[in-house]
Design a protein around this motif. Structure first.
Motif, mmCIF file in Angstrom:
data_model
loop_
_atom_site.group_PDB
_atom_site.id
_atom_site.type_symbol
_atom_site.label_atom_id
_atom_site.label_comp_id
_atom_site.label_asym_id
_atom_site.label_seq_id
_atom_site.Cartn_x
_atom_site.Cartn_y
_atom_site.Cartn_z
ATOM 1 N N HIS A 264 -1.963 7.509 -7.765
ATOM 2 C CA HIS A 264 -1.327 7.081 -9.012
ATOM 3 C C HIS A 264 -1.285 5.549 -9.152
ATOM 4 O O HIS A 264 -2.299 4.891 -9.079
ATOM 5 C CB HIS A 264 0.065 7.706 -9.114
ATOM 6 C CG HIS A 264 0.059 9.194 -9.066
ATOM 7 N ND1 HIS A 264 -0.605 9.974 -9.981
ATOM 8 C CD2 HIS A 264 0.639 10.074 -8.184
ATOM 9 C CE1 HIS A 264 -0.444 11.251 -9.690
ATOM 10 N NE2 HIS A 264 0.291 11.345 -8.603
ATOM 11 N N GLU A 265 -0.052 4.998 -9.298
ATOM 12 C CA GLU A 265 0.080 3.565 -9.556
ATOM 13 C C GLU A 265 -0.236 2.688 -8.354
ATOM 14 O O GLU A 265 -0.368 1.463 -8.496
ATOM 15 C CB GLU A 265 1.505 3.244 -10.033
ATOM 16 C CG GLU A 265 1.885 3.828 -11.368
ATOM 17 C CD GLU A 265 2.511 5.208 -11.251
ATOM 18 O OE1 GLU A 265 3.052 5.693 -12.253
ATOM 19 O OE2 GLU A 265 2.459 5.800 -10.143
ATOM 20 N N VAL A 266 -0.359 3.260 -7.170
ATOM 21 C CA VAL A 266 -0.646 2.447 -5.988
ATOM 22 C C VAL A 266 -2.025 1.796 -6.103
ATOM 23 O O VAL A 266 -2.234 0.672 -5.636
ATOM 24 C CB VAL A 266 -0.557 3.277 -4.684
ATOM 25 C CG1 VAL A 266 -0.726 2.375 -3.465
ATOM 26 C CG2 VAL A 266 0.774 4.007 -4.604
ATOM 27 N N ALA A 267 -2.972 2.469 -6.746
ATOM 28 C CA ALA A 267 -4.326 1.927 -6.864
ATOM 29 C C ALA A 267 -4.348 0.597 -7.626
ATOM 30 O O ALA A 267 -4.858 -0.407 -7.103
ATOM 31 C CB ALA A 267 -5.255 2.954 -7.512
ATOM 32 N N PRO A 268 -3.817 0.514 -8.849
ATOM 33 C CA PRO A 268 -3.840 -0.797 -9.524
ATOM 34 C C PRO A 268 -2.974 -1.837 -8.829
ATOM 35 O O PRO A 268 -3.295 -3.031 -8.834
ATOM 36 C CB PRO A 268 -3.303 -0.487 -10.932
ATOM 37 C CG PRO A 268 -2.595 0.819 -10.811
ATOM 38 C CD PRO A 268 -3.310 1.572 -9.745
ATOM 39 N N LEU A 269 -1.868 -1.412 -8.195
ATOM 40 C CA LEU A 269 -1.030 -2.366 -7.473
ATOM 41 C C LEU A 269 -1.768 -2.950 -6.272
ATOM 42 O O LEU A 269 -1.683 -4.146 -5.993
ATOM 43 C CB LEU A 269 0.264 -1.686 -7.014
ATOM 44 C CG LEU A 269 1.299 -1.401 -8.107
ATOM 45 C CD1 LEU A 269 2.387 -0.465 -7.597
ATOM 46 C CD2 LEU A 269 1.908 -2.702 -8.619
ATOM 47 N N PHE A 270 -2.513 -2.105 -5.558
ATOM 48 C CA PHE A 270 -3.249 -2.600 -4.397
ATOM 49 C C PHE A 270 -4.421 -3.470 -4.830
ATOM 50 O O PHE A 270 -4.734 -4.467 -4.167
ATOM 51 C CB PHE A 270 -3.735 -1.444 -3.528
ATOM 52 C CG PHE A 270 -4.379 -1.913 -2.246
ATOM 53 C CD1 PHE A 270 -3.605 -2.431 -1.219
ATOM 54 C CD2 PHE A 270 -5.751 -1.873 -2.083
ATOM 55 C CE1 PHE A 270 -4.190 -2.894 -0.050
ATOM 56 C CE2 PHE A 270 -6.344 -2.333 -0.911
ATOM 57 C CZ PHE A 270 -5.559 -2.840 0.105
ATOM 58 N N ARG A 271 -5.070 -3.114 -5.937
ATOM 59 C CA ARG A 271 -6.137 -3.965 -6.456
ATOM 60 C C ARG A 271 -5.592 -5.360 -6.785
ATOM 61 O O ARG A 271 -6.223 -6.380 -6.500
ATOM 62 C CB ARG A 271 -6.754 -3.340 -7.711
ATOM 63 C CG ARG A 271 -7.678 -2.158 -7.446
ATOM 64 C CD ARG A 271 -8.165 -1.566 -8.764
ATOM 65 N NE ARG A 271 -9.079 -0.451 -8.549
ATOM 66 C CZ ARG A 271 -10.392 -0.564 -8.415
ATOM 67 N NH1 ARG A 271 -10.948 -1.771 -8.461
ATOM 68 N NH2 ARG A 271 -11.158 0.493 -8.218
ATOM 69 N N ASP A 272 -4.415 -5.392 -7.366
ATOM 70 C CA ASP A 272 -3.792 -6.675 -7.706
ATOM 71 C C ASP A 272 -3.455 -7.453 -6.439
ATOM 72 O O ASP A 272 -3.612 -8.677 -6.396
ATOM 73 C CB ASP A 272 -2.529 -6.422 -8.530
ATOM 74 C CG ASP A 272 -1.923 -7.701 -9.060
ATOM 75 O OD1 ASP A 272 -2.539 -8.343 -9.930
ATOM 76 O OD2 ASP A 272 -0.826 -8.087 -8.594
ATOM 77 N N TRP A 273 -2.990 -6.737 -5.404
ATOM 78 C CA TRP A 273 -2.685 -7.399 -4.124
ATOM 79 C C TRP A 273 -3.950 -8.025 -3.540
ATOM 80 O O TRP A 273 -3.922 -9.148 -3.037
ATOM 81 C CB TRP A 273 -2.082 -6.388 -3.154
ATOM 82 C CG TRP A 273 -1.730 -6.969 -1.829
ATOM 83 C CD1 TRP A 273 -0.552 -7.564 -1.475
ATOM 84 C CD2 TRP A 273 -2.574 -7.041 -0.664
ATOM 85 N NE1 TRP A 273 -0.608 -7.994 -0.163
ATOM 86 C CE2 TRP A 273 -1.829 -7.688 0.350
ATOM 87 C CE3 TRP A 273 -3.865 -6.624 -0.386
ATOM 88 C CZ2 TRP A 273 -2.352 -7.918 1.632
ATOM 89 C CZ3 TRP A 273 -4.391 -6.856 0.874
ATOM 90 C CH2 TRP A 273 -3.638 -7.498 1.868
ATOM 91 N N LEU A 274 -5.054 -7.298 -3.598
ATOM 92 C CA LEU A 274 -6.319 -7.829 -3.095
ATOM 93 C C LEU A 274 -6.727 -9.100 -3.842
ATOM 94 O O LEU A 274 -7.169 -10.077 -3.230
ATOM 95 C CB LEU A 274 -7.432 -6.782 -3.230
ATOM 96 C CG LEU A 274 -7.454 -5.647 -2.202
ATOM 97 C CD1 LEU A 274 -8.470 -4.599 -2.614
ATOM 98 C CD2 LEU A 274 -7.762 -6.172 -0.805
ATOM 99 N N TYR B 267 0.808 -1.218 0.000
ATOM 100 C CA TYR B 267 0.000 0.000 0.000
ATOM 101 C C TYR B 267 0.844 1.273 0.000
ATOM 102 O O TYR B 267 0.302 2.366 0.131
ATOM 103 C CB TYR B 267 -0.869 0.022 1.262
ATOM 104 C CG TYR B 267 -0.059 -0.253 2.511
ATOM 105 C CD1 TYR B 267 0.753 0.726 3.071
ATOM 106 C CD2 TYR B 267 -0.052 -1.515 3.088
ATOM 107 C CE1 TYR B 267 1.526 0.458 4.188
ATOM 108 C CE2 TYR B 267 0.715 -1.790 4.197
ATOM 109 C CZ TYR B 267 1.505 -0.791 4.745
ATOM 110 O OH TYR B 267 2.285 -1.060 5.839
ATOM 111 N N CYS B 268 2.163 1.185 -0.117
ATOM 112 C CA CYS B 268 3.049 2.337 0.134
ATOM 113 C C CYS B 268 2.744 3.508 -0.790
ATOM 114 O O CYS B 268 2.801 3.379 -2.020
ATOM 115 C CB CYS B 268 4.506 1.912 -0.021
ATOM 116 S SG CYS B 268 5.654 3.267 0.317
ATOM 117 N N PHE B 269 2.457 4.660 -0.207
ATOM 118 C CA PHE B 269 2.131 5.849 -0.991
ATOM 119 C C PHE B 269 3.331 6.377 -1.771
ATOM 120 O O PHE B 269 3.179 7.176 -2.697
ATOM 121 C CB PHE B 269 1.606 6.960 -0.066
ATOM 122 C CG PHE B 269 2.654 7.551 0.841
ATOM 123 C CD1 PHE B 269 3.433 8.621 0.437
ATOM 124 C CD2 PHE B 269 2.876 7.013 2.105
ATOM 125 C CE1 PHE B 269 4.406 9.155 1.267
ATOM 126 C CE2 PHE B 269 3.842 7.543 2.942
ATOM 127 C CZ PHE B 269 4.617 8.618 2.515
#
Length: 365
Positions: A267-277, A82-84
């Protein structure tokens, strides 16, 4: 890639937002039985020494309690999903995903730069937040000691500063932090996301385990170093139910102050966190993101001052109320809180000696 990578928070080399071209791996079907042969090699951490041009960053954000910060490293091996700060790697033409946690940069000249910037005649002392964009005590600090050398400069100049970390390595520097605390020059905060070691291993795979952070907090407190806790980030339906327990555990470990922040997905944290979920909690991924969007005005993220840390709406109001009640129950209202840092002790270091011009005739001695 469908499975999580052990020891890593991301599972993709997501392209940064400034990339003009991107590359995607595609299975052409020619080697259906050679999965081992064509599998990705183990992702190893690489560290590049960087000669920084400046070290103190300044901000005028009205919702941030400091105006100056310094970061010894770029990228962070803790791998927090989740790192901003992940989007900052895009400025280096690197992926905010796996590159952020595997391709690190160490500002090895940071201590010398810090001393030089503090020596400037026009410098006005103000507490420096050390290690904000990436953790100053991430694993490579054990070997490189850039953070320790920066703290030595701050101790030499009696300059006040704050620290926030997820790593118990901070206790290594108690020989510096204790005398600094005795002169009201340092406050240390621990970010505690969860008390569940299994969840922690998924969310922040290379950070210290939750119980290790609490032990480190207690050790600093016993040595006279003021410590606080940040329950951060609070993630709906993932760790939000632990808010009260985190504050109680931190209070028992000597924390004098506490805060919380809501999950931020810039920014890119949103798709990365969605992928983590999808990798770890596919059954509740849609529910988590739906709640986050309710908190952010229908978007994945709202960057407005005053909204970005706490969100808006009913859930945000309930969370704020729970936090206040938890503070009272854990006894934080009776504690001293964050002791004010003393800027009057600052000793301006002498300016560095000017480099002598090279002579075209060379040097005899």
């Amino acid at each position: 890639m469908t499975q999580a990578i052990k020891g890593r928070g991301s599972r993709t080399h997501l392209a940064g937002r400034f990339e003009v071209t991107t590359a995607d791996a595609v299975d052409d079907g020619w080697h259906p039985d050679d999965s081992e042969e064509f599998a990705d090699p183990a992702l190893r951490t690489t560290v590049t020494e960087e000669t920084a041009r400046s070290i103190i960053s300044r901000n005028q954000s009205p919702d941030i309690p400091f105006s100056q910060s310094a970061n010894p490293y770029r990228g962070c091996e803790h791998g927090c999903s989740y790192c901003f700060a992940r989007p900052s790697h895009a400025y280096l033409n690197l992926s905010p995903g796996l590159d952020f946690e595997t391709r690190l940069f160490a500002k090895t000249n940071a201590p010398e730069l810090l001393r030089r910037e503090l020596s400037r005649p026009g410098y006005v002392p103000s507490p420096i937040a050390l290690g904000i964009n990436t953790d100053a005590y991430q694993p490579i600090e054990r070997r490189l000691e850039v953070t320790r050398r920066m703290i030595e400069v701050l101790w030499e100049t009696r300059h006040p500063f704050t620290l926030i970390t997820k790593n118990a390595l901070v206790t290594r520097d108690l020989d510096l932090l204790a005398p600094l605390a005795a002169e009201r020059l340092v406050n240390v905060y621990f970010s505690v996301t969860t008390l569940d070691p299994h969840l922690s291993a998924k969310l922040e795979p290379r950070a210290a385990a939750p119980h290790a952070r609490l032990r480190a907090m207690a050790k600093l407190h016993e040595a006279g170093v003021p410590v606080g806790v940040m329950a951060a980030p609070v993630i709906p339906w993932i760790n939000d139910h632990e808010l009260e327990a985190i504050l109680e555990a931190a209070a028992a470990s000597g924390a004098g102050s506490a805060g919380y922040t809501l999950l931020r997905l810039p920014h890119e944290v949103a798709p990365l966190f969605r992928d983590w979920l999808q990798a770890h909690y596919p059954d509740r991924a849609a529910h988590v993101m739906s709640t986050i969007q309710q908190l952010r005005g229908g978007k994945d993220y709202d960057s407005r001052f005053g909204q970005r840390f706490t969100g808006q709406g009913v859930y945000a109001q309930l969370l704020a109320r729970r936090f206040q009640l938890a503070l009272r129950r854990a006894g934080f209202h009776e504690r001293r809180g964050d002791p004010p840092l003393d800027i009057t002790r600052f000793r301006r270091p002498p300016p560095p000696s000017p480099a002598r011009k090279a002579s075209p005739q060379g040097e005899l001695f």
